[in-house]
Design an enzyme around this catalytic site. Structure first.
Site, PDB file in Angstrom:
ATOM      1  N   ARG A  78       0.838  -1.205   0.000  1.00 31.89           N
ATOM      2  CA  ARG A  78       0.000   0.000   0.000  1.00 31.89           C
ATOM      3  C   ARG A  78       0.871   1.251   0.000  1.00 31.89           C
ATOM      4  O   ARG A  78       0.663   2.178  -0.773  1.00 31.89           O
ATOM      5  CB  ARG A  78      -0.920  -0.008   1.206  1.00 31.89           C
ATOM      6  N   HIS A  83       3.202   6.003  -2.220  1.00 32.95           N
ATOM      7  CA  HIS A  83       4.339   6.911  -2.079  1.00 32.95           C
ATOM      8  C   HIS A  83       5.451   6.689  -3.088  1.00 32.95           C
ATOM      9  O   HIS A  83       6.234   7.607  -3.342  1.00 32.95           O
ATOM     10  CB  HIS A  83       4.909   6.814  -0.668  1.00 32.95           C
TER      11      HIS A  83
END
Length: 117
Positions: A78, A83
């Site tokens: 995730r 990111h």
């Protein structure tokens, strides 16, 4: 079981079911997946939600680290999708879809069923 954890387990189940629906009636073909930007983004978004739900679950009750296999890796994926989006490997995501998602689905369904006893 805590109601919030149960809600997050259902969120995971819904996302897994949605990902599976993207391939319903079709052969899972990596090359077609790799070429379909909309499909890739939809899968990635569902993986983000799954990772966030797992993160919330293990933060609320650390016993779920052992009850959901690879929970930390799920959260890590995730984080990578969110990111380090420019470093996502289609091959890695495909491996998650074909090998790890079916196992996660079984675990989550089992946890949901246990909560209803």
């Amino acid at each position: 079981m805590d109601e919030r954890i149960l809600k997050w387990l259902f969120d995971i189940k819904i996302c897994v079911d949605e990902i599976e629906s993207f391939f319903k009636g079709k052969e899972k073909d990596f090359l077609k997946y790799k070429e379909n930007i909309m499909l890739k983004r939809a899968v990635e978004r569902n993986l983000e939600i799954i990772g966030e739900a797992v993160n919330r679950i293990i933060t609320r009750d650390c016993s779920f680290v052992e009850r959901i296999n690879n929970s930390r890796a799920i959260v890590g994926l995730r984080n990578q999708v969110i990111h380090a989006y420019d470093n996502i490997s289609d091959e890695n995501i495909w491996s998650v879809l074909t090998h790890h998602l079916p196992k996660l689905k079984l675990e989550v369904e089992k946890l949901i069923k246990e909560s209803q006893v």
